[in-house]
Design a protein around this motif. Structure first.
Motif, mmCIF file in Angstrom:
data_model
loop_
_atom_site.group_PDB
_atom_site.id
_atom_site.type_symbol
_atom_site.label_atom_id
_atom_site.label_comp_id
_atom_site.label_asym_id
_atom_site.label_seq_id
_atom_site.Cartn_x
_atom_site.Cartn_y
_atom_site.Cartn_z
ATOM 1 N N ASP A 198 0.827 -1.204 0.000
ATOM 2 C CA ASP A 198 0.000 0.000 0.000
ATOM 3 C C ASP A 198 0.865 1.259 0.000
ATOM 4 O O ASP A 198 0.575 2.219 -0.717
ATOM 5 N N VAL A 199 1.940 1.263 0.781
ATOM 6 C CA VAL A 199 2.841 2.415 0.814
ATOM 7 C C VAL A 199 3.576 2.555 -0.516
ATOM 8 O O VAL A 199 3.752 3.664 -1.041
ATOM 9 N N ASN A 200 4.002 1.425 -1.086
ATOM 10 C CA ASN A 200 4.683 1.462 -2.384
ATOM 11 C C ASN A 200 3.763 1.981 -3.479
ATOM 12 O O ASN A 200 4.161 2.831 -4.295
ATOM 13 N N LEU A 201 2.539 1.492 -3.516
ATOM 14 C CA LEU A 201 1.599 1.940 -4.550
ATOM 15 C C LEU A 201 1.279 3.424 -4.401
ATOM 16 O O LEU A 201 1.143 4.136 -5.398
ATOM 17 N N ARG A 202 1.165 3.879 -3.176
ATOM 18 C CA ARG A 202 0.898 5.306 -2.949
ATOM 19 C C ARG A 202 2.050 6.160 -3.467
ATOM 20 O O ARG A 202 1.825 7.177 -4.139
ATOM 21 N N TRP A 203 3.269 5.757 -3.171
ATOM 22 C CA TRP A 203 4.429 6.536 -3.616
ATOM 23 C C TRP A 203 4.515 6.540 -5.142
ATOM 24 O O TRP A 203 4.786 7.587 -5.750
ATOM 25 N N PRO A 208 4.412 9.748 -10.695
ATOM 26 C CA PRO A 208 4.165 8.996 -11.942
ATOM 27 C C PRO A 208 5.301 9.065 -12.948
ATOM 28 O O PRO A 208 5.413 8.173 -13.807
ATOM 29 N N ASP A 209 6.135 10.086 -12.855
ATOM 30 C CA ASP A 209 7.209 10.232 -13.837
ATOM 31 C C ASP A 209 8.530 9.642 -13.379
ATOM 32 O O ASP A 209 9.501 9.634 -14.136
ATOM 33 N N GLU A 214 16.695 1.877 -10.998
ATOM 34 C CA GLU A 214 16.050 0.735 -11.640
ATOM 35 C C GLU A 214 14.955 0.117 -10.785
ATOM 36 O O GLU A 214 13.933 -0.338 -11.306
ATOM 37 N N ILE A 215 15.136 0.120 -9.461
ATOM 38 C CA ILE A 215 14.158 -0.510 -8.577
ATOM 39 C C ILE A 215 12.798 0.162 -8.662
ATOM 40 O O ILE A 215 11.757 -0.462 -8.436
ATOM 41 N N VAL A 216 12.771 1.464 -9.013
ATOM 42 C CA VAL A 216 11.490 2.169 -9.126
ATOM 43 C C VAL A 216 10.676 1.581 -10.264
ATOM 44 O O VAL A 216 9.478 1.294 -10.116
ATOM 45 N N GLU A 217 11.311 1.386 -11.406
ATOM 46 C CA GLU A 217 10.604 0.831 -12.554
ATOM 47 C C GLU A 217 10.182 -0.617 -12.285
ATOM 48 O O GLU A 217 9.084 -1.031 -12.657
ATOM 49 N N GLU A 218 11.033 -1.378 -11.593
ATOM 50 C CA GLU A 218 10.679 -2.754 -11.253
ATOM 51 C C GLU A 218 9.454 -2.790 -10.346
ATOM 52 O O GLU A 218 8.533 -3.596 -10.535
ATOM 53 N N ASN A 219 9.445 -1.910 -9.342
ATOM 54 C CA ASN A 219 8.312 -1.874 -8.418
ATOM 55 C C ASN A 219 7.047 -1.365 -9.085
ATOM 56 O O ASN A 219 5.941 -1.753 -8.705
ATOM 57 N N ILE A 266 12.341 1.001 -2.763
ATOM 58 C CA ILE A 266 12.293 2.458 -2.901
ATOM 59 C C ILE A 266 12.477 3.063 -1.508
ATOM 60 O O ILE A 266 11.585 2.972 -0.663
ATOM 61 N N TRP A 267 13.640 3.664 -1.275
ATOM 62 C CA TRP A 267 13.976 4.092 0.084
ATOM 63 C C TRP A 267 13.004 5.137 0.621
ATOM 64 O O TRP A 267 12.742 5.211 1.836
#
Length: 324
Positions: A198-203, A208-209, A214-219, A266-267
């Motif tokens: 839920d926290v990851n999806l919110r961030w 959106p941009d 790389e981990i951002v695109e993977e997540n 995503i830190w």
């Protein structure tokens, strides 16, 4: 008549003595039997590990969790007494991986030096190492850890209301979920913790941009699968992927340690979650390490260990305990 009366008196006193003995025996059982006796322990083997603290016993335990055979390692002081329970929650995958079983996440016997003033539990979730089943998600891992705690409680050596939770990566999320379910937790530590989808999806929604590192695109790709392929397809399962809704039930103080060069999560989600805890009036401390990588097992390892040890000591952990 006199003989009958004499026999009746002797019989009465004999029955009274038997009742007293039975009552004393039951009372003794109640005082020593563990509170959590509903866990099925399959086997419990005492093992020896090179370099272990000579004042502790180390056990390799298999137990049932959701009817699956799960492994845990347990250290117990040799000296009789009641001790705090330290639960170490390892990392792994935050989603089910049916193709992975007996997965090795880099396990070592790092607990061989464990303090002889604590009971220490290292549950190995289903799908990892010698545990049966396949790798599953954070909800199932939490149940495996919860049942592992019952195993530790069954030793009779755990001090009441003295559970300390240490979680790394995905294990940090398990620690947070456990802290929301148990009222006997004294302190929580999350190192590079996964703080829920839920926290990851919110961030990701709020940025959106963003597509690097790389981990951002993977997540982002995985998050879409979680949102549409899992939660939307089965709305009742939403709680299996979230931690935000559990914040009101977290009573224990929480320490979060996070590096800003984390390659596995995503830190900023950890920073956001710390803010959520603070807004809810919880006791939380966030320490950010510039350019620190996942797990902080790099140039910050000593600082990480000192921070964890100090936090636990602040909330009642024996001074002999130190994270190495």
């Amino acid at each position: 008549m006199e003989y009958y009366g004499h026999w009746r008196n002797r019989a009465f006193f004999l029955i009274l003595v038997i009742i007293i003995l039975i009552t004393a025996t039951l009372s003794s059982c109640e005082a020593t039997d563990p509170l959590d006796s509903d866990i099925e322990i399959i086997s419990k083997e005492r093992i020896e590990v090179p370099g272990q603290n000579p004042n502790i016993d180390i056990y390799k335990v298999f137990y049932k969790s959701d009817n699956i055979k799960v492994l845990a390692y347990l250290t117990v002081p040799k000296a009789t007494g009641k001790y705090p329970l330290v639960v170490h929650l390892h990392g792994g995958y935050a989603l089910e991986r049916k193709e992975l079983s007996h997965y090795d996440f880099g396990f070592t016997y790092g607990f061989s030096y464990m303090s002889d003033e604590v009971v220490y539990l290292y549950p190995i979730y289903r799908g990892y190492l010698e545990s049966d089943g396949h790798v599953q998600g954070i909800a199932e891992n939490t149940r495996d850890a919860e049942n592992g705690i019952k195993v530790a409680m069954s030793t009779g050596s755990v001090k009441p209301d003295s559970v300390y939770l240490l979680g790394a990566s995905m294990g940090g999320g398990v620690a947070l979920r456990l802290a929301s379910e148990r009222q006997d937790v004294k302190a929580v530590v999350g190192v590079s913790p996964f703080v829920g989808w839920d926290v990851n999806l919110r961030w990701l929604y709020e940025h959106p941009d963003a597509n690097s590192p790389e981990i951002v695109e993977e997540n982002r790709k995985t998050g879409e699968y979680v949102r549409f392929g899992l939660i939307n397809a089965n709305p009742e399962s939403k709680g299996d992927y979230s931690i935000l809704d559990r914040i009101p039930d977290i009573k224990a103080p929480v320490l979060l340690l996070q590096g800003t060069a984390d390659e596995s999560l995503i830190w900023q989600t950890v920073q956001d979650f710390a803010g959520d805890l603070e807004k809810a009036g919880k006791t939380v401390k966030l320490v950010l390490y510039p350019d620190g990588r996942h797990g902080l097992a790099d140039k910050y390892q000593d600082q990480r260990n000192q921070e964890v040890t100090q936090w636990l000591h602040t909330y009642g952990m024996p001074k002999s305990f130190a994270l190495q």
